[in-house]
Design a protein around this motif. Sequence first.
Motif, PDB file in Angstrom:
ATOM      1  N   THR A  11      39.618  -1.000 -14.424  1.00 22.76           N
ATOM      2  CA  THR A  11      38.687  -2.059 -14.778  1.00 22.76           C
ATOM      3  C   THR A  11      39.416  -3.390 -14.963  1.00 22.76           C
ATOM      4  O   THR A  11      40.645  -3.433 -15.102  1.00 22.76           O
ATOM      5  CB  THR A  11      37.954  -1.734 -16.085  1.00 22.76           C
ATOM      6  OG1 THR A  11      38.907  -1.748 -17.162  1.00 22.76           O
ATOM      7  CG2 THR A  11      37.240  -0.388 -16.015  1.00 22.76           C
ATOM      8  N   GLN A  12      38.639  -4.455 -14.989  1.00 21.17           N
ATOM      9  CA  GLN A  12      39.205  -5.780 -15.207  1.00 21.17           C
ATOM     10  C   GLN A  12      39.908  -5.830 -16.563  1.00 21.17           C
ATOM     11  O   GLN A  12      40.999  -6.378 -16.681  1.00 21.17           O
ATOM     12  CB  GLN A  12      38.107  -6.829 -15.120  1.00 21.17           C
ATOM     13  CG  GLN A  12      38.621  -8.244 -15.268  1.00 21.17           C
ATOM     14  CD  GLN A  12      37.509  -9.274 -15.100  1.00 21.17           C
ATOM     15  OE1 GLN A  12      36.327  -8.970 -15.275  1.00 21.17           O
ATOM     16  NE2 GLN A  12      37.885 -10.466 -14.753  1.00 21.17           N
ATOM     17  N   GLU A  13      39.292  -5.245 -17.576  1.00 17.67           N
ATOM     18  CA  GLU A  13      39.889  -5.233 -18.912  1.00 17.67           C
ATOM     19  C   GLU A  13      41.230  -4.476 -18.917  1.00 17.67           C
ATOM     20  O   GLU A  13      42.193  -4.889 -19.562  1.00 17.67           O
ATOM     21  CB  GLU A  13      38.922  -4.617 -19.928  1.00 17.67           C
ATOM     22  CG  GLU A  13      39.436  -4.634 -21.346  1.00 17.67           C
ATOM     23  CD  GLU A  13      39.753  -6.033 -21.878  1.00 17.67           C
ATOM     24  OE1 GLU A  13      40.728  -6.153 -22.636  1.00 17.67           O
ATOM     25  OE2 GLU A  13      39.047  -6.992 -21.539  1.00 17.67           O
ATOM     26  N   ASP A  37      37.980  -9.471  -9.715  1.00 14.48           N
ATOM     27  CA  ASP A  37      37.676  -8.356  -8.825  1.00 14.48           C
ATOM     28  C   ASP A  37      37.126  -8.966  -7.536  1.00 14.48           C
ATOM     29  O   ASP A  37      36.026  -9.518  -7.523  1.00 14.48           O
ATOM     30  CB  ASP A  37      36.657  -7.438  -9.488  1.00 14.48           C
ATOM     31  CG  ASP A  37      36.331  -6.199  -8.674  1.00 14.48           C
ATOM     32  OD1 ASP A  37      36.759  -6.097  -7.510  1.00 14.48           O
ATOM     33  OD2 ASP A  37      35.626  -5.330  -9.213  1.00 14.48           O
ATOM     34  N   THR A  66      34.656  -3.501  -6.195  1.00  8.92           N
ATOM     35  CA  THR A  66      34.982  -2.071  -6.128  1.00  8.92           C
ATOM     36  C   THR A  66      36.103  -1.675  -7.086  1.00  8.92           C
ATOM     37  O   THR A  66      36.510  -0.512  -7.114  1.00  8.92           O
ATOM     38  CB  THR A  66      35.407  -1.684  -4.696  1.00  8.92           C
ATOM     39  OG1 THR A  66      36.529  -2.482  -4.307  1.00  8.92           O
ATOM     40  CG2 THR A  66      34.260  -1.879  -3.721  1.00  8.92           C
ATOM     41  N   GLN A  67      36.598  -2.611  -7.846  1.00  9.17           N
ATOM     42  CA  GLN A  67      37.651  -2.400  -8.837  1.00  9.17           C
ATOM     43  C   GLN A  67      38.938  -1.819  -8.243  1.00  9.17           C
ATOM     44  O   GLN A  67      39.656  -1.081  -8.893  1.00  9.17           O
ATOM     45  CB  GLN A  67      37.158  -1.514  -9.987  1.00  9.17           C
ATOM     46  CG  GLN A  67      36.039  -2.156 -10.775  1.00  9.17           C
ATOM     47  CD  GLN A  67      35.645  -1.393 -12.008  1.00  9.17           C
ATOM     48  OE1 GLN A  67      35.817  -0.186 -12.090  1.00  9.17           O
ATOM     49  NE2 GLN A  67      35.122  -2.098 -12.983  1.00  9.17           N
ATOM     50  N   ASP A  68      39.226  -2.203  -7.003  1.00  6.83           N
ATOM     51  CA  ASP A  68      40.517  -1.825  -6.427  1.00  6.83           C
ATOM     52  C   ASP A  68      41.155  -2.953  -5.612  1.00  6.83           C
ATOM     53  O   ASP A  68      42.278  -2.819  -5.147  1.00  6.83           O
ATOM     54  CB  ASP A  68      40.421  -0.548  -5.597  1.00  6.83           C
ATOM     55  CG  ASP A  68      39.539  -0.688  -4.369  1.00  6.83           C
ATOM     56  OD1 ASP A  68      38.829  -1.717  -4.241  1.00  6.83           O
ATOM     57  OD2 ASP A  68      39.538   0.235  -3.532  1.00  6.83           O
ATOM     58  N   TRP A 114      42.151  -6.839  -6.239  1.00  2.67           N
ATOM     59  CA  TRP A 114      42.263  -7.784  -7.353  1.00  2.67           C
ATOM     60  C   TRP A 114      43.045  -9.029  -6.991  1.00  2.67           C
ATOM     61  O   TRP A 114      43.955  -8.982  -6.169  1.00  2.67           O
ATOM     62  CB  TRP A 114      42.966  -7.105  -8.533  1.00  2.67           C
ATOM     63  CG  TRP A 114      42.232  -5.924  -9.050  1.00  2.67           C
ATOM     64  CD1 TRP A 114      42.458  -4.608  -8.756  1.00  2.67           C
ATOM     65  CD2 TRP A 114      41.133  -5.933  -9.958  1.00  2.67           C
ATOM     66  NE1 TRP A 114      41.571  -3.821  -9.422  1.00  2.67           N
ATOM     67  CE2 TRP A 114      40.744  -4.602 -10.170  1.00  2.67           C
ATOM     68  CE3 TRP A 114      40.452  -6.954 -10.610  1.00  2.67           C
ATOM     69  CZ2 TRP A 114      39.695  -4.269 -11.011  1.00  2.67           C
ATOM     70  CZ3 TRP A 114      39.406  -6.604 -11.451  1.00  2.67           C
ATOM     71  CH2 TRP A 114      39.038  -5.272 -11.648  1.00  2.67           C
ATOM     72  N   GLU A 157      44.790   3.500  -6.848  1.00  2.00           N
ATOM     73  CA  GLU A 157      43.828   3.018  -7.855  1.00  2.00           C
ATOM     74  C   GLU A 157      43.676   1.499  -7.725  1.00  2.00           C
ATOM     75  O   GLU A 157      42.592   0.967  -7.887  1.00  2.00           O
ATOM     76  CB  GLU A 157      44.290   3.402  -9.257  1.00  2.00           C
ATOM     77  CG  GLU A 157      43.306   3.017 -10.326  1.00  2.00           C
ATOM     78  CD  GLU A 157      43.715   3.495 -11.707  1.00  2.00           C
ATOM     79  OE1 GLU A 157      42.903   3.297 -12.636  1.00  2.00           O
ATOM     80  OE2 GLU A 157      44.807   4.041 -11.873  1.00  2.00           O
ATOM     81  N   VAL A 158      44.787   0.837  -7.450  1.00  2.00           N
ATOM     82  CA  VAL A 158      44.773  -0.577  -7.072  1.00  2.00           C
ATOM     83  C   VAL A 158      45.189  -0.615  -5.615  1.00  2.00           C
ATOM     84  O   VAL A 158      46.317  -0.246  -5.275  1.00  2.00           O
ATOM     85  CB  VAL A 158      45.739  -1.410  -7.945  1.00  2.00           C
ATOM     86  CG1 VAL A 158      45.826  -2.845  -7.423  1.00  2.00           C
ATOM     87  CG2 VAL A 158      45.294  -1.414  -9.398  1.00  2.00           C
TER      88      VAL A 158
END
Length: 70
Positions: free
Chosen positions: A2-4, A23, A27-29, A31, A64-65
């Motif tokens: 997540t961004q956090e 983001d 899609t949270q991957d 950044w 994940e990223v």
Amino acid sequence: MTQEMMIQKLAQAYPNSNIQVFDLTGTQDHWEVSVGSKAFAGKTRIQQHQDIMTVFAAELKTGEVHALSM
């Protein structure tokens, strides 16, 4: 991730810094991060990028990223 979570990892690595995380695709991957830190004083832009990439080495390795721009 997540961004956090991204912000927390960067804040831990670079305390007292100006941190922004975006983001890029929802899609949270994918950044984009911006870190303003005294820790980068005297370092080239490439060295700064390498330092930030190291913070997310495990997440980049697992996917994940997927993409990280600075």
